[in-house]
Design a protein around this motif. Structure first.
Motif, PDB file in Angstrom:
ATOM      1  N   ALA A  85      36.852 107.262 -18.694  1.00 30.55           N
ATOM      2  CA  ALA A  85      36.149 105.807 -18.555  1.00 30.55           C
ATOM      3  C   ALA A  85      35.196 105.789 -19.517  1.00 30.55           C
ATOM      4  CB  ALA A  85      35.396 105.970 -17.190  1.00 30.55           C
ATOM      5  N   SER A  86      34.576 106.722 -20.280  1.00 35.49           N
ATOM      6  CA  SER A  86      33.490 106.338 -21.310  1.00 35.49           C
ATOM      7  C   SER A  86      34.208 105.892 -22.934  1.00 35.49           C
ATOM      8  CB  SER A  86      32.726 107.299 -21.724  1.00 35.49           C
ATOM      9  OG  SER A  86      33.285 108.547 -21.927  1.00 35.49           O
ATOM     10  N   ASP A  87      35.674 106.258 -23.047  1.00 34.65           N
ATOM     11  CA  ASP A  87      36.387 106.109 -24.162  1.00 34.65           C
ATOM     12  C   ASP A  87      36.588 104.645 -24.697  1.00 34.65           C
ATOM     13  OD1 ASP A  87      36.471 108.747 -24.666  1.00 34.65           O
ATOM     14  OD2 ASP A  87      38.567 109.038 -23.909  1.00 34.65           O
ATOM     15  N   PRO A  88      36.875 103.997 -25.492  1.00 33.74           N
ATOM     16  CA  PRO A  88      36.695 102.693 -25.941  1.00 33.74           C
ATOM     17  C   PRO A  88      38.118 102.399 -25.607  1.00 33.74           C
ATOM     18  CG  PRO A  88      36.891 103.916 -27.959  1.00 33.74           C
ATOM     19  CD  PRO A  88      36.503 104.993 -26.907  1.00 33.74           C
ATOM     20  N   VAL A  89      38.392 101.081 -25.111  1.00 34.43           N
ATOM     21  CA  VAL A  89      39.479 100.479 -24.718  1.00 34.43           C
ATOM     22  C   VAL A  89      40.456 100.328 -25.970  1.00 34.43           C
ATOM     23  CG1 VAL A  89      40.418  98.180 -23.778  1.00 34.43           C
ATOM     24  CG2 VAL A  89      38.278  99.027 -22.802  1.00 34.43           C
ATOM     25  N   VAL A  90      41.840 100.527 -25.658  1.00 32.09           N
ATOM     26  CA  VAL A  90      42.751 100.535 -26.662  1.00 32.09           C
ATOM     27  C   VAL A  90      42.919  98.925 -27.036  1.00 32.09           C
ATOM     28  CG1 VAL A  90      45.293 100.699 -27.225  1.00 32.09           C
ATOM     29  CG2 VAL A  90      43.947 102.323 -25.934  1.00 32.09           C
ATOM     30  N   ASP A  91      42.959  98.875 -28.533  1.00 38.08           N
ATOM     31  CA  ASP A  91      43.210  97.054 -28.792  1.00 38.08           C
ATOM     32  C   ASP A  91      44.244  96.780 -28.633  1.00 38.08           C
ATOM     33  OD1 ASP A  91      40.520  97.203 -29.691  1.00 38.08           O
ATOM     34  OD2 ASP A  91      40.956  97.865 -31.787  1.00 38.08           O
ATOM     35  N   TRP A  92      44.693  95.406 -28.418  1.00 42.28           N
ATOM     36  CA  TRP A  92      45.786  94.721 -28.206  1.00 42.28           C
ATOM     37  C   TRP A  92      46.376  94.712 -29.844  1.00 42.28           C
ATOM     38  CZ3 TRP A  92      48.880  93.591 -24.242  1.00 42.28           C
ATOM     39  CH2 TRP A  92      48.507  93.633 -22.933  1.00 42.28           C
ATOM     40  N   PRO A  93      48.030  94.431 -29.889  1.00 45.75           N
ATOM     41  CA  PRO A  93      48.302  94.052 -31.212  1.00 45.75           C
ATOM     42  C   PRO A  93      47.876  92.813 -31.476  1.00 45.75           C
ATOM     43  CG  PRO A  93      49.902  94.178 -29.666  1.00 45.75           C
ATOM     44  CD  PRO A  93      48.569  94.699 -28.702  1.00 45.75           C
ATOM     45  N   GLU A  94      47.660  92.403 -32.973  1.00 50.21           N
ATOM     46  CA  GLU A  94      47.732  91.246 -33.182  1.00 50.21           C
ATOM     47  C   GLU A  94      48.997  90.164 -33.079  1.00 50.21           C
ATOM     48  OE1 GLU A  94      44.970  89.457 -34.581  1.00 50.21           O
ATOM     49  OE2 GLU A  94      44.035  91.361 -34.113  1.00 50.21           O
ATOM     50  N   PRO A  95      48.978  88.996 -32.817  1.00 51.53           N
ATOM     51  CA  PRO A  95      50.108  88.009 -32.607  1.00 51.53           C
ATOM     52  C   PRO A  95      51.201  88.228 -33.900  1.00 51.53           C
ATOM     53  CG  PRO A  95      48.152  86.925 -32.030  1.00 51.53           C
ATOM     54  CD  PRO A  95      47.682  88.224 -32.704  1.00 51.53           C
ATOM     55  N   ALA A  96      52.224  88.200 -33.630  1.00 53.90           N
ATOM     56  CA  ALA A  96      53.505  88.235 -34.630  1.00 53.90           C
ATOM     57  C   ALA A  96      52.984  86.910 -35.419  1.00 53.90           C
ATOM     58  CB  ALA A  96      54.647  88.470 -34.180  1.00 53.90           C
ATOM     59  N   LEU A  97      53.577  87.159 -36.889  1.00 55.26           N
ATOM     60  CA  LEU A  97      53.370  86.023 -37.545  1.00 55.26           C
ATOM     61  C   LEU A  97      54.636  85.142 -37.905  1.00 55.26           C
ATOM     62  CD1 LEU A  97      51.363  87.630 -40.678  1.00 55.26           C
ATOM     63  CD2 LEU A  97      50.437  86.223 -38.820  1.00 55.26           C
ATOM     64  N   GLU A  98      54.624  83.771 -37.805  1.00 59.03           N
ATOM     65  CA  GLU A  98      55.832  82.954 -38.022  1.00 59.03           C
ATOM     66  C   GLU A  98      56.467  83.437 -39.290  1.00 59.03           C
ATOM     67  OE1 GLU A  98      57.069  80.286 -36.176  1.00 59.03           O
ATOM     68  OE2 GLU A  98      55.636  79.985 -34.531  1.00 59.03           O
ATOM     69  N   SER A  99      55.743  83.627 -40.325  1.00 56.17           N
ATOM     70  CA  SER A  99      56.490  83.964 -41.603  1.00 56.17           C
ATOM     71  C   SER A  99      57.174  85.346 -41.513  1.00 56.17           C
ATOM     72  CB  SER A  99      55.408  84.009 -42.727  1.00 56.17           C
ATOM     73  OG  SER A  99      54.576  85.162 -42.334  1.00 56.17           O
ATOM     74  N   ASP A 100      57.301  85.884 -40.643  1.00 57.60           N
ATOM     75  CA  ASP A 100      57.827  87.461 -40.509  1.00 57.60           C
ATOM     76  C   ASP A 100      59.116  87.119 -39.542  1.00 57.60           C
ATOM     77  OD1 ASP A 100      55.832  88.792 -41.408  1.00 57.60           O
ATOM     78  OD2 ASP A 100      54.851  89.420 -39.632  1.00 57.60           O
ATOM     79  N   PHE A 101      59.434  85.927 -39.000  1.00 57.86           N
ATOM     80  CA  PHE A 101      60.394  85.587 -38.315  1.00 57.86           C
ATOM     81  C   PHE A 101      61.277  84.154 -38.714  1.00 57.86           C
ATOM     82  CE2 PHE A 101      58.239  88.453 -35.865  1.00 57.86           C
ATOM     83  CZ  PHE A 101      59.111  89.485 -35.357  1.00 57.86           C
ATOM     84  N   PRO A 102      61.464  84.154 -40.111  1.00 52.06           N
ATOM     85  CA  PRO A 102      61.852  82.769 -40.568  1.00 52.06           C
ATOM     86  C   PRO A 102      63.030  82.064 -40.005  1.00 52.06           C
ATOM     87  CG  PRO A 102      62.284  84.337 -42.001  1.00 52.06           C
ATOM     88  CD  PRO A 102      61.468  85.039 -41.208  1.00 52.06           C
ATOM     89  N   GLU A 103      63.933  83.240 -39.409  1.00 56.40           N
ATOM     90  CA  GLU A 103      64.920  82.648 -39.036  1.00 56.40           C
ATOM     91  C   GLU A 103      65.263  81.974 -37.616  1.00 56.40           C
ATOM     92  OE1 GLU A 103      64.408  86.738 -37.401  1.00 56.40           O
ATOM     93  OE2 GLU A 103      64.397  85.883 -39.233  1.00 56.40           O
ATOM     94  N   GLU A 104      63.935  82.285 -36.727  1.00 56.59           N
ATOM     95  CA  GLU A 104      64.030  81.849 -35.477  1.00 56.59           C
ATOM     96  C   GLU A 104      63.708  80.227 -35.690  1.00 56.59           C
ATOM     97  OE1 GLU A 104      64.154  83.811 -32.879  1.00 56.59           O
ATOM     98  OE2 GLU A 104      64.409  85.485 -34.263  1.00 56.59           O
ATOM     99  N   ALA A 105      64.177  79.597 -34.533  1.00 61.24           N
ATOM    100  CA  ALA A 105      64.194  78.361 -34.184  1.00 61.24           C
ATOM    101  C   ALA A 105      62.629  77.947 -34.007  1.00 61.24           C
ATOM    102  CB  ALA A 105      65.126  77.854 -33.289  1.00 61.24           C
ATOM    103  N   GLY A 106      62.202  76.765 -34.569  1.00 59.84           N
ATOM    104  CA  GLY A 106      60.735  76.428 -34.400  1.00 59.84           C
ATOM    105  C   GLY A 106      60.619  76.006 -32.611  1.00 59.84           C
ATOM    106  N   SER A 107      59.278  75.638 -32.442  1.00 55.01           N
ATOM    107  CA  SER A 107      58.756  75.506 -30.967  1.00 55.01           C
ATOM    108  C   SER A 107      59.429  74.211 -30.735  1.00 55.01           C
ATOM    109  CB  SER A 107      57.327  75.304 -31.172  1.00 55.01           C
ATOM    110  OG  SER A 107      56.800  74.877 -29.775  1.00 55.01           O
ATOM    111  N   GLY A 108      59.734  74.219 -29.327  1.00 53.47           N
ATOM    112  CA  GLY A 108      60.430  73.046 -28.820  1.00 53.47           C
ATOM    113  C   GLY A 108      59.280  72.024 -28.226  1.00 53.47           C
ATOM    114  N   ILE A 109      58.048  72.006 -28.552  1.00 51.76           N
ATOM    115  CA  ILE A 109      57.046  71.188 -28.535  1.00 51.76           C
ATOM    116  C   ILE A 109      57.109  70.118 -29.339  1.00 51.76           C
ATOM    117  CG2 ILE A 109      54.590  71.120 -28.152  1.00 51.76           C
ATOM    118  CD1 ILE A 109      54.258  73.820 -27.396  1.00 51.76           C
TER     119      ILE A 109
END
Length: 109
Positions: A85-109
């Motif tokens: 319980a005294s150990d630090p909490v595991v960090d969440w990963p950073e969000p993926a970058l749009e530039s890493d997935f150029p083939e993906e369709a854009g947001s529908g918003i």
């Protein structure tokens, strides 16, 4: 996966749709910056079709996402072993970058 090894972001085209929890990157939008959420593929109560549902929402008011709102996914990291319980909490990963997935369709918003 070995302890401490963080999975890599993958295209949503290959996302696991088996009902298990996964991490996803929500696309940046007018509502806010890109962020990471935990979801699973399921049919929300009183809904006609399956979709991505946040796992920390109220069953009476589910938070749902369509594919075009999500950029990338990764399996849930393995829980730390031998932690106290005294150990630090595991960090969440950073969000993926749009530039890493150029083939993906854009947001529908």
């Amino acid at each position: 996966m070995t302890p401490g090894e963080m999975p890599q972001w993958q295209s949503m085209r290959n996302a696991q749709r088996d009902g298990n929890r996964i991490l996803v990157t929500l696309r940046a939008s007018e509502q806010g910056p890109a962020e990471v959420d935990t979801v699973r593929w399921t049919t929300p109560r009183n809904a006609p079709e399956k979709c991505w549902v946040a796992t920390d929402c109220d069953p009476q008011c589910p938070v749902t996402y369509q594919d075009d709102e999500l950029l990338a996914w990764m399996p849930m990291p393995a829980p730390p072993s031998g932690k106290t319980a005294s150990d630090p909490v595991v960090d969440w990963p950073e969000p993926a970058l749009e530039s890493d997935f150029p083939e993906e369709a854009g947001s529908g918003i």
